[in-house]
Design an enzyme around this catalytic site. Structure first.
Site, PDB file in Angstrom:
ATOM      1  N   ARG A  88       0.816  -1.211   0.000  1.00  0.00           N
ATOM      2  CA  ARG A  88       0.000   0.000   0.000  1.00  0.00           C
ATOM      3  C   ARG A  88       0.850   1.260   0.000  1.00  0.00           C
ATOM      4  O   ARG A  88       0.305   2.363  -0.020  1.00  0.00           O
ATOM      5  CB  ARG A  88      -0.844   0.002   1.261  1.00  0.00           C
ATOM      6  CG  ARG A  88      -2.311  -0.339   1.066  1.00  0.00           C
ATOM      7  CD  ARG A  88      -2.921  -0.256   2.439  1.00  0.00           C
ATOM      8  NE  ARG A  88      -4.324  -0.131   2.480  1.00  0.00           N
ATOM      9  CZ  ARG A  88      -5.161  -1.159   2.583  1.00  0.00           C
ATOM     10  NH1 ARG A  88      -4.721  -2.378   2.529  1.00  0.00           N
ATOM     11  NH2 ARG A  88      -6.440  -0.931   2.720  1.00  0.00           N
ATOM     12  N   ARG A 127     -21.811  -2.250   3.776  1.00  0.00           N
ATOM     13  CA  ARG A 127     -21.098  -3.533   3.773  1.00  0.00           C
ATOM     14  C   ARG A 127     -21.235  -4.278   5.097  1.00  0.00           C
ATOM     15  O   ARG A 127     -21.158  -3.702   6.168  1.00  0.00           O
ATOM     16  CB  ARG A 127     -19.615  -3.315   3.485  1.00  0.00           C
ATOM     17  CG  ARG A 127     -18.822  -4.619   3.606  1.00  0.00           C
ATOM     18  CD  ARG A 127     -17.444  -4.517   3.074  1.00  0.00           C
ATOM     19  NE  ARG A 127     -16.605  -3.586   3.835  1.00  0.00           N
ATOM     20  CZ  ARG A 127     -15.334  -3.394   3.578  1.00  0.00           C
ATOM     21  NH1 ARG A 127     -14.765  -4.024   2.559  1.00  0.00           N
ATOM     22  NH2 ARG A 127     -14.647  -2.546   4.290  1.00  0.00           N
ATOM     23  N   ARG A 154     -17.839  -3.576  10.041  1.00  0.00           N
ATOM     24  CA  ARG A 154     -16.493  -3.225  10.488  1.00  0.00           C
ATOM     25  C   ARG A 154     -16.470  -1.844  11.153  1.00  0.00           C
ATOM     26  O   ARG A 154     -17.183  -0.943  10.739  1.00  0.00           O
ATOM     27  CB  ARG A 154     -15.530  -3.226   9.280  1.00  0.00           C
ATOM     28  CG  ARG A 154     -14.852  -4.553   9.080  1.00  0.00           C
ATOM     29  CD  ARG A 154     -14.104  -4.648   7.787  1.00  0.00           C
ATOM     30  NE  ARG A 154     -13.218  -3.528   7.471  1.00  0.00           N
ATOM     31  CZ  ARG A 154     -12.439  -3.474   6.391  1.00  0.00           C
ATOM     32  NH1 ARG A 154     -12.431  -4.497   5.545  1.00  0.00           N
ATOM     33  NH2 ARG A 154     -11.686  -2.429   6.162  1.00  0.00           N
ATOM     34  N   ARG A 165      -9.641   6.797   4.747  1.00  0.00           N
ATOM     35  CA  ARG A 165      -9.076   5.682   3.957  1.00  0.00           C
ATOM     36  C   ARG A 165      -8.938   6.070   2.486  1.00  0.00           C
ATOM     37  O   ARG A 165      -7.958   5.706   1.826  1.00  0.00           O
ATOM     38  CB  ARG A 165      -9.968   4.438   4.102  1.00  0.00           C
ATOM     39  CG  ARG A 165      -9.784   3.753   5.449  1.00  0.00           C
ATOM     40  CD  ARG A 165     -10.963   2.903   5.849  1.00  0.00           C
ATOM     41  NE  ARG A 165     -11.195   1.771   4.981  1.00  0.00           N
ATOM     42  CZ  ARG A 165     -12.353   1.095   4.933  1.00  0.00           C
ATOM     43  NH1 ARG A 165     -13.378   1.473   5.687  1.00  0.00           N
ATOM     44  NH2 ARG A 165     -12.482   0.066   4.134  1.00  0.00           N
TER      45      ARG A 165
END
Ligand code: AP5
Length: 208
Positions: A88, A127, A154, A165
């Site tokens: 990343r 999600r 999450r 993010r």
């Protein structure tokens, strides 16, 4: 096949990796899943990583690199792997190249799953994730169809952490597109289509 999956949070990297794992038996190595397991186990690494993850920031390179090195050395990874969410940063990509060279392993491709930010925000807000096998789906899925565990939301799928993010992706991870292009490894698929259509395109792009 040894593969790196690139793409923004929520692009569908995990979804496509699980399909490749199920069909081809490749080891699915998700640094997000490894870190969440460390957090759940309250290991020293997990305790250090938790605050970064909850805020949507990248965990420091040295912590993640050690975790991946250990995982790549395991037996199942010798038959082929999919790295999902790693590397990343450019430092992680360079470290991975060094590590693979030392192991005598070559990467076959770095596959970018491309999805627009507005689609991503919608996907992540609804999600649900399986705590046991990492399978993800929309909020209507209460029980994991792969392993039967109860799905959960999450901690970092909230609007503030998602925004952080996405910024981390733009600033720290996107440069890897250029990195892997320059190494002749970059492949790309449009991730904003139904899951099975994207998967057919993934296989086609990878020559599977
Ligand atoms: P991580 O777990 O890797 O999260 P992420 O990159 O933000 O990726 P996601 O898991 O959110 O998304 P995905 O692309 O896998 O999408 P998915 O398939 O689930 O990392 C979490 C945190 O850990 C990081 O923020 C960081 O703190 C830390 N971390 C991890 N790796 C690190 C590293 N290398 N260095 C430093 N820190 C690290 O799909 C999303 C949703 O969309 C699902 O609901 C799914 O069902 C749905 N969906 C998928 N595909 C489709 C489609 N084609 N159409 C419609 N819906 C779809």
């Amino acid at each position: 096949m040894n593969l790196v999956l690139l793409g923004a949070p929520g692009a569908g990297k995990g979804t496509q990796a699980k399909k490749l794992e199920d069909e081809y038996g490749l080891a699915h190595i998700s640094t997000g899943d490894l870190l969440r397991a460390a957090v759940a186990a309250q290991s020293e690494l997990g305790v250090k990583a938790k605050s970064y993850m909850d805020a949507g920031q990248l965990v420091p390179d040295d912590l993640v690199i050690g975790l991946v090195k250990e995982r790549l050395a395991q037996d199942d990874a010798q038959k082929g792997f999919i790295l999902d969410g790693f590397p990343r940063t450019t430092a992680q990509a360079q470290e991975l190249a060094t590590q693979l060279e030392a192991m005598g392993i070559a990467l076959d491709a770095a596959l970018l799953v491309e999805v627009a930010p507005e689609v991503i925000i919608k996907r992540l807000s609804s999600r649900r994730t399986c705590p046991s096998c990492g399978f993800t789906a929309g909020e209507e899925t209460k029980t994991c169809p792969r392993c039967g565990a109860t799905m959960y939301q999450r901690d970092d799928d909230n609007p503030e952490a998602v925004a952080t993010r996405l910024t981390a992706y733009e600033n720290q991870t996107k440069p890897l597109i250029e990195y892997y292009t320059s190494h002749g490894l970059l492949r790309e698929v449009d991730g904003d289509r139904p899951v099975d259509v994207v998967y057919a395109s993934v296989k086609d792009t990878l020559g599977l």
